[in-house]
Scaffold this motif. Structure first.
Motif, PDB file in Angstrom:
ATOM      1  N   MET A  91      28.663  33.994  56.345  1.00 32.75           N
ATOM      2  CA  MET A  91      28.795  32.758  57.113  1.00 32.75           C
ATOM      3  C   MET A  91      29.551  31.715  56.288  1.00 32.75           C
ATOM      4  SD  MET A  91      26.857  33.578  59.790  1.00 32.75           S
ATOM      5  CE  MET A  91      26.198  32.127  60.618  1.00 32.75           C
ATOM      6  N   SER A  95      28.978  25.861  57.848  1.00 33.38           N
ATOM      7  CA  SER A  95      28.277  26.088  59.116  1.00 33.38           C
ATOM      8  C   SER A  95      26.776  26.227  58.932  1.00 33.38           C
ATOM      9  CB  SER A  95      28.837  27.339  59.812  1.00 33.38           C
ATOM     10  OG  SER A  95      28.411  28.520  59.149  1.00 33.38           O
ATOM     11  N   GLN A 319      30.172  35.609  60.889  1.00 41.89           N
ATOM     12  CA  GLN A 319      31.417  34.894  61.170  1.00 41.89           C
ATOM     13  C   GLN A 319      32.643  35.571  60.581  1.00 41.89           C
ATOM     14  OE1 GLN A 319      30.335  31.043  59.648  1.00 41.89           O
ATOM     15  NE2 GLN A 319      29.098  30.532  61.436  1.00 41.89           N
ATOM     16  N   TYR A 449      32.459  26.728  64.683  1.00 38.76           N
ATOM     17  CA  TYR A 449      31.383  26.959  63.718  1.00 38.76           C
ATOM     18  C   TYR A 449      30.633  25.695  63.309  1.00 38.76           C
ATOM     19  CZ  TYR A 449      33.761  31.442  63.239  1.00 38.76           C
ATOM     20  OH  TYR A 449      34.331  32.661  63.490  1.00 38.76           O
TER      21      TYR A 449
END
Length: 543
Positions: A91, A95, A319, A449
């Protein structure tokens, strides 16, 4: 009646476990390759295989001859902790609230921060990806640095220590994922090893144009490159150990650095020299040996790639995108993204997007100067020398580039024709199309995000804890037994559950479904929601 109630509860807990995120299946052994990460710190591509003419790195050069050399790999930050947070979670740090350097403090590092030590409260669905590996039977070890911006649950690693590697397995056929981190090239080692003999001659080094050229600068560069050579020898020792154990030809070996060089005006920056890292991957039996891969790769891609290689379904919340394995993304990455936020006591907010050649920077605090007076890096003699010459007015225009008092709102660089990113093209009409493209991609990234860097850090913490001074404790798990089976449940959403069948077990098992028990076992259970304090350990005897 009691037995029937327990049976119903066991069934209910099983359904709950199998419905969270996605179902894990034990993959066939042949689809679970051994994976070794050899990582180092603070290193741009100063390797012979990347064209360096001064630094001697025979072991890594040999790994490149037998593997694939990646040329466009980028960290998500120019500094370690935010970068490592993106690696372990898949990630972007912005975010999930792990963007500031750093969140967890030690007694000696308190002087380098503005806020109390805290473990970031990341979204409840997010896990450290080794948990997924462990759930399907992998033996996972880390040696030893974590620095994820949060306290990792005990479920992440079978072993995390200075001695941890694949040799801790009880079953030699068990697949492993091992991380061995080498600190030799870290920023601090430039001044901590200052008195040690040099293997690189100061007169042989190349001095970048943003540095003055004198004996002090050259010595620090030579010290750093000497440390790279020492690190290369350590890599050779790790590889030899793998060979001695008969594992070299059936292990996927990764080598990479956590971000760019630990030298002044490199580390912490969002220029390519702060973000671009070497990465070499050797596949079993030297498949694809000696080839070069120019695809854009971001550190958020590492977690899904390892899951893809291990044939584990990639969670939809990740992500990044896999660049290897049977779940490799169909479309190659077109852009990489990076961020700079608080560095120790110095606050800033800069965002970057690059297509591999053109780099866009959005300065959200243009009133801030480029140079930040960060105490930690003053340990390097070269940093002190640069500041001395600045005060004496002895730096030229390029060397003074770092000391501009404010930043424009936007910057655009052509890293091919201007590798040091001196010339801002943002106001050049000839590049209006590229500026618009990358600005739009940056805005789309923020929209998709989010960006927790837009929230003042203390406000972010207050929001997490509802105004309280510290994180709450994860609720205790419950242990339910039914004959030869036990199940765990924790009321705290997002908690990882760990268990042991005996108090002296070396590591905690990752709980994903009811497990078998035997008479005489003592079941221990613990729950930990990342960002919360771990629960108390619960114990129950099997009668």
């Amino acid at each position: 009646m009691k037995y029937h109630q327990n049976s119903v509860l066991i069934l209910l807990l099983t359904v709950i476990c199998l419905s969270t995120a996605f179902v894990f299946h034990q993959a066939p052994a042949e689809s679970q390759p051994n994976i070794l990460w050899i990582t180092c710190e603070d290193l741009s591509p100063h390797l012979g295989s990347y064209g360096d003419k001064v630094t001697k790195t025979p072991h890594l050069d040999q790994l490149a001859k037998e593997g694939v050399r990646y040329t466009h790999v980028f960290s998500t930050a120019g500094v370690c902790a935010p970068s490592r947070s993106s690696i372990i979670t898949g990630m972007y740090q912005t975010s999930i609230g792990t963007q500031h350097m750093r969140t967890l403090q030690t007694p000696t590092s308190k002087q380098y921060t503005l806020v109390p030590s805290y473990s970031a409260l990341i979204p409840e669905q997010v896990r450290c990806f080794p948990e997924y590996l462990r759930k399907v039977g992998y033996y996972c070890t880390n040696n030893e640095k974590q620095d994820y911006q949060f306290v990792a649950p005990v479920t992440v690693w079978d072993e995390n220590s200075t001695k941890a590697d694949w040799r801790g397995r009880k079953d030699k056929n068990q697949p492993f994922f091992s991380v061995i981190n080498l600190v030799t090239t870290h920023e601090s080692q430039v001044f901590m090893r200052d008195k040690e003999p040099l293997q690189v001659k100061p007169e042989d080094v190349e001095v970048p144009s943003y540095y003055p050229d004198n004996a002090i600068i050259r010595k620090d560069i030579a010290r750093f490159l000497t440390n790279v050579q020492i690190m290369d020898k350590q890599v050779g020792e790790i590889i030899q150990k793998l060979k001695d154990d008969g594992l070299y030809d059936n292990t996927i070996i990764f080598f990479y650095s956590d971000h760019g060089d630990g030298l002044p005006f490199v580390k912490r920056e969002l220029y390519d020299r702060g973000l671009k890292v070497p990465m070499i991957i050797r596949f079993p039996k030297g498949e694809k040996g000696g080839t070069v891969d120019n695809r854009l790769i971001s550190f958020v891609d590492l977690a899904p790639t390892i899951l893809s290689l291990a044939n584990i379904p990639i969670p939809s919340y990740l992500q990044g995108q896999a660049f290897l394995g049977n779940q490799k993304a169909k479309t190659p990455r077109k852009y990489i993204y990076a961020a700079r936020d608080r560095m120790d006591t110095e606050v800033d907010r800069v965002r970057a997007v690059s297509d591999g050649r053109f780099k866009y920077l959005k300065n959200y605090m243009p009133e801030k100067p480029y140079y930040q007076d960060i105490t930690y890096r003053l340990g390097q003699n070269s940093m002190k020398e640069i500041l001395r010459l600045k005060e004496e007015g002895k730096l030229n225009e390029q060397q003074m580039y770092w000391f501009r008092n404010r930043k424009p709102d936007e910057e655009l660089f052509d890293t091919k024709t201007d590798p040091n990113e001196y010339k801002n093209l943002a106001n050049d009409p000839a590049y209006k199309g590229k500026l618009t493209e990358l600005r739009t991609k940056h805005q789309e990234w923020i929209k998709k995000y989010g960006d927790m860097g837009a929230i003042p850090e203390k406000e972010m913490l207050a929001k997490w804890w509802n105004g309280k001074d510290k994180a709450p404790q994860t609720q205790q798990p419950t242990i339910t037994m039914n004959g030869t089976t036990a199940a765990l449940l924790c009321p705290t959403k997002g908690a990882s559950l760990g268990y042991k069948k005996h108090g002296n077990d070396k590591s905690w098992n990752v709980y994903s479904k009811p497990f078998s028990i035997s008479k005489g076992d003592s079941i221990y259970a613990v729950a930990h929601r990342i960002g919360y304090q771990p629960s108390e350990i619960v114990k129950m005897k099997v009668n």
